[in-house]
Structures are given as C-alpha cells and as structure tokens.
Design a protein around this motif. Sequence first.
Motif, short mmCIF file in Angstrom:
data_model
loop_
_atom_site.label_atom_id
_atom_site.label_comp_id
_atom_site.label_asym_id
_atom_site.label_seq_id
_atom_site.Cartn_x
_atom_site.Cartn_y
_atom_site.Cartn_z
N UNK A 30 15.55 5.12 -5.38
CA UNK A 30 15.93 4.01 -4.53
C UNK A 30 15.10 4.08 -3.25
N UNK A 31 14.86 2.92 -2.67
CA UNK A 31 14.10 2.82 -1.44
C UNK A 31 13.86 1.36 -1.12
N UNK A 32 13.10 1.11 -0.09
CA UNK A 32 12.80 -0.27 0.33
C UNK A 32 11.41 -0.68 -0.15
N UNK A 33 11.28 -1.97 -0.47
CA UNK A 33 9.96 -2.49 -0.82
C UNK A 33 9.28 -3.03 0.43
N UNK A 34 8.12 -3.64 0.26
CA UNK A 34 7.35 -4.11 1.42
C UNK A 34 8.04 -5.25 2.17
N UNK A 35 9.03 -5.89 1.56
CA UNK A 35 9.78 -6.97 2.21
C UNK A 35 11.09 -6.48 2.83
N UNK A 36 11.36 -5.21 2.71
CA UNK A 36 12.58 -4.65 3.27
C UNK A 36 13.78 -4.71 2.35
N UNK A 37 13.60 -5.20 1.14
CA UNK A 37 14.69 -5.24 0.17
C UNK A 37 14.87 -3.86 -0.43
N UNK A 38 16.10 -3.54 -0.81
CA UNK A 38 16.37 -2.27 -1.46
C UNK A 38 16.07 -2.37 -2.94
N UNK A 39 15.42 -1.35 -3.45
CA UNK A 39 15.03 -1.26 -4.86
C UNK A 39 15.72 -0.05 -5.48
N UNK A 40 16.22 -0.24 -6.68
CA UNK A 40 16.70 0.88 -7.50
C UNK A 40 15.99 0.75 -8.83
N UNK A 41 15.34 1.83 -9.28
CA UNK A 41 14.64 1.79 -10.56
C UNK A 41 14.67 3.15 -11.23
N UNK A 42 15.03 3.13 -12.50
CA UNK A 42 15.03 4.33 -13.32
C UNK A 42 13.59 4.78 -13.50
N UNK A 43 13.35 6.08 -13.52
CA UNK A 43 11.99 6.64 -13.52
C UNK A 43 11.12 6.14 -14.66
N UNK A 44 11.70 5.81 -15.80
CA UNK A 44 10.92 5.34 -16.93
C UNK A 44 10.92 3.81 -17.07
N UNK A 45 11.49 3.13 -16.09
CA UNK A 45 11.50 1.67 -16.11
C UNK A 45 12.52 1.06 -17.05
N UNK A 46 13.52 1.83 -17.46
CA UNK A 46 14.52 1.31 -18.38
C UNK A 46 15.44 0.29 -17.71
N UNK A 47 15.69 0.44 -16.43
CA UNK A 47 16.51 -0.51 -15.69
C UNK A 47 16.14 -0.44 -14.22
N UNK A 48 16.50 -1.49 -13.50
CA UNK A 48 16.22 -1.54 -12.08
C UNK A 48 16.61 -2.88 -11.51
N UNK A 49 16.55 -2.99 -10.18
CA UNK A 49 16.89 -4.25 -9.54
C UNK A 49 16.62 -4.23 -8.06
#
Length: 84
Positions: free
Chosen positions: A18-37
């Motif tokens: 989890x962390x912020x993207x370049x727009x300041x939105x919070x990102x959650x992503x599984x290490x293998x790309x199975x899920x995220x948002x």
Amino acid sequence: MKLVEPPSCSSPSSIVFIGRNHRGQWVAQEQNGLYGGLFVSRAQAVKYALFENGQRPETIVELPREIELDMGKSPNSNSVRRAA
C-alpha cells in the motif's frame, strides 16, 4: 495422532503493498497483481488489503515512495511498478 497446521502456516502468504500514487490516491496491490485498487484513504486501503489477504496484517507493507496501480500485468510478475 496426525498434526495439522493452521491455514496461515501451511499456505503461502502474499504481500500486499500500500502507498500513494503520483496523484495522492492510496493504492493497495497484491505483489503478483492478483488484486488491487485505488482508495481515498489509507484506512480504506488497509481494510481492503486485510479483507483480500485473509485478515493477515503482517503481510501488508506500506511503501514510503510512490506506487502506481498496475492491473494489466501478468499474475506471475513479482514486483509492483514504482515511480522514480
């Protein structure tokens, strides 16, 4: 007597970044790309990560640098695309 390990010990856990993207939105992503948002708050990103990973807070890693949600990558990939 046969000993049986609990599911958390016998099944491999995947890491959720989890962390912020370049727009300041919070990102959650599984290490293998199975899920995220994308999420409006850290709390919502953590809540989602916990729901998806079976309530295992030890598998959530908050990154200090920007990360970008990448839902187009192969599930076999082992890294989250990071902004420089």
